[in-house]
Design a protein around this motif. Structure first.
Motif, PDB file in Angstrom:
ATOM      1  N   GLU A 244       1.138  -1.297  -0.124  1.00 46.96           N
ATOM      2  CA  GLU A 244      -0.167   0.276  -0.068  1.00 46.96           C
ATOM      3  C   GLU A 244       0.916   0.828   0.170  1.00 46.96           C
ATOM      4  O   GLU A 244       1.151   1.706   1.357  1.00 46.96           O
ATOM      5  CB  GLU A 244      -1.113  -0.023   1.244  1.00 46.96           C
ATOM      6  CG  GLU A 244      -2.473  -0.649   1.079  1.00 46.96           C
ATOM      7  CD  GLU A 244      -2.812  -0.750   0.329  1.00 46.96           C
ATOM      8  OE1 GLU A 244      -2.815   0.537  -0.103  1.00 46.96           O
ATOM      9  OE2 GLU A 244      -4.077  -0.942   0.562  1.00 46.96           O
ATOM     10  N   LEU A 245       0.792   1.912  -1.307  1.00 45.24           N
ATOM     11  CA  LEU A 245       2.105   2.997  -1.382  1.00 45.24           C
ATOM     12  C   LEU A 245       1.453   4.088  -1.238  1.00 45.24           C
ATOM     13  O   LEU A 245       0.229   4.896  -0.635  1.00 45.24           O
ATOM     14  CB  LEU A 245       2.007   3.107  -2.917  1.00 45.24           C
ATOM     15  CG  LEU A 245       2.982   2.501  -3.840  1.00 45.24           C
ATOM     16  CD1 LEU A 245       3.296   2.644  -5.080  1.00 45.24           C
ATOM     17  CD2 LEU A 245       4.642   1.658  -2.967  1.00 45.24           C
ATOM     18  N   GLU A 246       2.319   5.092  -0.010  1.00 44.42           N
ATOM     19  CA  GLU A 246       2.127   6.191   0.306  1.00 44.42           C
ATOM     20  C   GLU A 246       2.589   7.309   0.048  1.00 44.42           C
ATOM     21  O   GLU A 246       2.157   8.478  -0.038  1.00 44.42           O
ATOM     22  CB  GLU A 246       2.577   6.403   2.326  1.00 44.42           C
ATOM     23  CG  GLU A 246       1.605   5.273   3.021  1.00 44.42           C
ATOM     24  CD  GLU A 246       2.598   4.734   4.334  1.00 44.42           C
ATOM     25  OE1 GLU A 246       3.481   5.437   4.793  1.00 44.42           O
ATOM     26  OE2 GLU A 246       2.027   4.215   5.391  1.00 44.42           O
ATOM     27  N   LYS A 247       3.960   7.387  -0.420  1.00 38.79           N
ATOM     28  CA  LYS A 247       4.520   8.050  -1.058  1.00 38.79           C
ATOM     29  C   LYS A 247       5.706   7.979  -1.895  1.00 38.79           C
ATOM     30  O   LYS A 247       6.115   6.260  -1.543  1.00 38.79           O
ATOM     31  CB  LYS A 247       5.138   9.104  -0.005  1.00 38.79           C
ATOM     32  CG  LYS A 247       5.777   9.515   1.059  1.00 38.79           C
ATOM     33  CD  LYS A 247       5.922  10.240   1.894  1.00 38.79           C
ATOM     34  CE  LYS A 247       7.296   9.551   2.897  1.00 38.79           C
ATOM     35  NZ  LYS A 247       7.579  10.829   4.152  1.00 38.79           N
ATOM     36  N   LEU A 248       6.350   8.678  -2.317  1.00 40.36           N
ATOM     37  CA  LEU A 248       7.643   8.481  -3.803  1.00 40.36           C
ATOM     38  C   LEU A 248       8.892   9.411  -3.639  1.00 40.36           C
ATOM     39  O   LEU A 248       7.761  10.902  -3.688  1.00 40.36           O
ATOM     40  CB  LEU A 248       7.273   7.999  -4.931  1.00 40.36           C
ATOM     41  CG  LEU A 248       6.058   7.267  -4.844  1.00 40.36           C
ATOM     42  CD1 LEU A 248       5.994   6.988  -6.734  1.00 40.36           C
ATOM     43  CD2 LEU A 248       6.640   5.143  -4.519  1.00 40.36           C
ATOM     44  N   ALA A 249      10.084   9.381  -3.286  1.00 42.16           N
ATOM     45  CA  ALA A 249      11.167  10.425  -3.251  1.00 42.16           C
ATOM     46  C   ALA A 249      11.412  10.723  -4.420  1.00 42.16           C
ATOM     47  O   ALA A 249      12.350   8.641  -4.086  1.00 42.16           O
ATOM     48  CB  ALA A 249      11.191  10.077  -1.803  1.00 42.16           C
ATOM     49  N   LEU A 250      11.991  11.188  -5.192  1.00 41.33           N
ATOM     50  CA  LEU A 250      12.940  11.201  -5.953  1.00 41.33           C
ATOM     51  C   LEU A 250      14.347  12.648  -5.800  1.00 41.33           C
ATOM     52  O   LEU A 250      13.818  13.234  -5.137  1.00 41.33           O
ATOM     53  CB  LEU A 250      12.576  11.755  -7.220  1.00 41.33           C
ATOM     54  CG  LEU A 250      11.938  10.191  -7.737  1.00 41.33           C
ATOM     55  CD1 LEU A 250      11.069  10.594  -9.382  1.00 41.33           C
ATOM     56  CD2 LEU A 250      13.219   9.367  -8.580  1.00 41.33           C
ATOM     57  N   VAL A 251      15.622  12.380  -6.239  1.00 39.94           N
ATOM     58  CA  VAL A 251      16.499  13.044  -5.361  1.00 39.94           C
ATOM     59  C   VAL A 251      16.953  13.543  -6.947  1.00 39.94           C
ATOM     60  O   VAL A 251      17.669  12.503  -7.545  1.00 39.94           O
ATOM     61  CB  VAL A 251      17.147  13.027  -4.622  1.00 39.94           C
ATOM     62  CG1 VAL A 251      18.814  14.251  -4.380  1.00 39.94           C
ATOM     63  CG2 VAL A 251      16.929  12.139  -3.025  1.00 39.94           C
ATOM     64  N   MET A 252      17.402  14.311  -7.204  1.00 42.99           N
ATOM     65  CA  MET A 252      18.109  14.792  -8.366  1.00 42.99           C
ATOM     66  C   MET A 252      19.324  16.008  -7.931  1.00 42.99           C
ATOM     67  O   MET A 252      18.877  16.540  -7.272  1.00 42.99           O
ATOM     68  CB  MET A 252      17.086  15.110  -9.584  1.00 42.99           C
ATOM     69  CG  MET A 252      15.918  14.575  -9.910  1.00 42.99           C
ATOM     70  SD  MET A 252      16.401  13.013 -10.321  1.00 42.99           S
ATOM     71  CE  MET A 252      13.996  12.869 -11.131  1.00 42.99           C
ATOM     72  N   ALA A 253      20.005  16.155  -8.908  1.00 50.43           N
ATOM     73  CA  ALA A 253      21.141  17.513  -8.790  1.00 50.43           C
ATOM     74  C   ALA A 253      20.773  18.662  -8.579  1.00 50.43           C
ATOM     75  O   ALA A 253      19.508  18.405  -9.469  1.00 50.43           O
ATOM     76  CB  ALA A 253      22.100  17.534 -10.598  1.00 50.43           C
TER      77      ALA A 253
END
Length: 557
Positions: A244-253
């Motif tokens: 059960e997904l709550e959130k996704l996180a991505l880190v870019m330059a």
């Protein structure tokens, strides 16, 4: 009645005691030590003989001074101080104090457990301090290891002009070391890179994408097409089981580094690795609107996540040869199949002999009026536009799309060419008629996710005299959807709502402005000039009738 009064007193006393206990717990928590503090992406500092340690030495009379890059009426996006507690703590209060009272400092406060997913917990964006001055006490019961103070700007009190010097006097965090950490970060089972031309490149490895370290990255070269990548290059992340997904996180330059590369992407989720649903999209050549840390709320059950590399742009114009992602993380809980009730055969009851019931008159049930929708959304009667090029929508869109209740449709227009950059100014706008005067409780705007939109909201009772209710004319908070709440509107009354198409964040010369949906919420305003009550209109008639009856009675006698 006496018993009820005593009970109410007892309940009130209990609530008061709980509040005092909560406040005292926040006050009595220990001040936490920082393991490290850094100032990031400022133009220079510390300046004028100040030190960074002044910002957390426990003495608010000392301060750290840093100079920031300006970008319009704010600092360049992604200018911040980062405070590391060294371990996850249960935080109850954060104190922020600024020096130099002749300037007003704007800031946002973010917290994170793992240094990847950051949540905004506070912001101050006024250009003058209120009654509490330059000291802020943010009382929150949260878990955090990292505290990020985003410097938005410092404004000279008299002129409100942006000044490059930022004076941070003190940051203090109160709480205790956490006994149990509730981050809900999902351990990734496998990652595969598909349909890229080459990679990983420059000595980087694919495992960097999900290693929990936002300073390492995975770099791949996609096939270049016309304005974006082709052949569907993507990373396929396998969580190993349904969650059960709550959130996704991505880190870019960081967007200020090197060639100022902006990474564009789509995100899809799937339970079976065959049927995928798109849950997020980002496409912008020039700006993230933040420091490159994406925190994306997601609802749904999934095992597979597809991160599609749609494009990357160097210096806001050139499609890049390299696609570089520093970190990806998913958060949620393991999916549990809902329990099914066992099926039981119905038992046959013996049929009783009918007994004669006495005949009773049927009772009439009172008519129950249907209740209004819980969100009190107002039906928009009509919409019109003014000041756009040709004053008509393009590409087959229409103004009615902006209030049809469907975020998938939109009205797309071209602003007047000749403004500064992509700022269209105050003379191009949409006006929506609510059909009556309402006390506004909220306004939702959705511009889609292709670029940041600037706007102003004006309201009017008569359609002639307009007042400004909200202004968003900077590029910092970039998102496709905005919700302007009651406390921002101040309970304003209006029949007409005007959205000024102030501009967009897009490539220079691109004057398209797109509004997917506007929803207005509120309640019908009470008539400020009520008509005379029917009771008072009947009074003279009743008096005349009474006198007439008395007269005829006397005549008969």
């Amino acid at each position: 009645m006496k018993f009820k009064g005593i009970m109410a007193f007892v309940v009130g006393l209990c609530l008061l005691f709980s509040l005092i206990q909560y406040q005292s717990s926040a006050e009595n928590d220990a001040k936490l030590e920082f393991s490290s503090v850094t100032a990031n992406y400022f133009a220079g500092g510390p300046n004028f003989g100040t030190k960074l340690t002044n910002a957390y030495d426990g003495d608010p009379s000392t301060f750290a001074n840093y100079a920031a890059y300006k970008a319009g009426d704010r600092y360049r996006e992604g200018t911040y101080f980062l405070f590391d507690l060294g371990q996850v703590c249960d935080v109850s209060k954060i104190t922020v104090i600024f020096a130099n009272p002749v300037r007003t400092h704007n800031f946002e406060l973010y917290t994170s457990v793992d240094g990847i997913s950051y949540e905004k917990i506070f912001e101050f964006t006024d250009k003058e301090y209120g009654a509490n001055g330059s000291e802020f006490n943010i009382v929150k019961n949260i878990q955090a290891r990292y505290i990020k103070l985003m410097a938005l700007g410092a404004y000279v009190n008299e002129s409100r002009d942006l000044n490059e010097n930022y004076h941070l006097a003190e940051v203090a965090v109160y709480g205790k070391v956490a006994d149990v950490v509730t981050a809900n970060r999902i351990e990734v089972a496998d990652v595969v890179a598909k349909n890229f031309a080459s990679g990983p490149n420059f000595g980087q490895v694919l495992d960097h994408l999900t290693d929990g370290n936002p300073t390492t990255s995975a770099n791949y070269a996609p096939h270049k097409g016309d304005g974006q990548y082709k052949n569907d290059p993507h990373f396929l992340i396998d969580l190993g089981d349904l969650y059960e997904l709550e959130k996704l996180a991505l880190v870019m330059a960081h967007p200020s580094l090197g060639n100022k590369r902006i990474i564009c992407f789509d995100i899809y989720i799937s339970q079976d690795n065959e049927n995928f649903e798109k849950v997020y999209s980002f496409f912008n050549k020039t700006s993230y609107g933040h420091d490159g840390y994406f925190n994306i709320p997601v609802e749904g059950v999934a095992r597979y996540i597809k991160l599609s590399a749609t494009a990357a742009f160097d210096n806001g114009t050139t499609l890049s040869d390299n696609y570089q992602v520093y970190e990806f993380a998913a958060y949620g809980t393991e999916y549990v199949e809902p329990a099914t009730e066992p099926t039981t055969e119905p038992t046959t009851e013996p049929t009783p002999e009918p007994t004669a019931e006495p005949t009773t008159e049927p009772t009439t049930e009172p008519t129950i009026e249907p209740t209004s929708e819980p969100d009190n959304m107002i039906t928009i009667v009509s919409g019109e536009m003014h000041g756009f090029s040709d004053n008509s929508p393009v590409e087959g869109t229409k103004i009615e799309n902006a209030y049809d209740g469907n975020d998938a449709t939109l009205v797309k227009v071209i602003g007047h060419v000749g403004g500064t950059g992509n700022h269209l100014g105050d003379n191009a706008y949409f006006t929506f008629d609510l059909g009556g005067v309402y006390e506004l409780g909220g306004i939702r705007l959705n511009f889609g996710t292709t670029r940041a939109h600037f706007y102003k909201i004006l309201v009017s009772v008569d359609g002639e005299n307009y007042t400004e209710a909200k202004s968003h004319t900077s590029a910092y908070e970039k998102t496709g959807e905005y919700y302007i709440r009651n406390e921002e509107l101040g309970g304003v009354k209006a029949r007409f709502v005007r959205i000024v198409a102030y501009g967009t964040v897009a490539s220079p010369g691109n004057q398209y402005y797109m509004l997917s949906e506007i929803s207005v919420f509120g309640t019908e305003a009470a008539d400020e000039n009520p008509q005379t009550s029917d009771v008072f209109l009947l009074l003279p008639i009743m008096v005349v009738l009474s006198l007439s009856v008395g007269f005829f009675q006397e005549k008969e006698e």
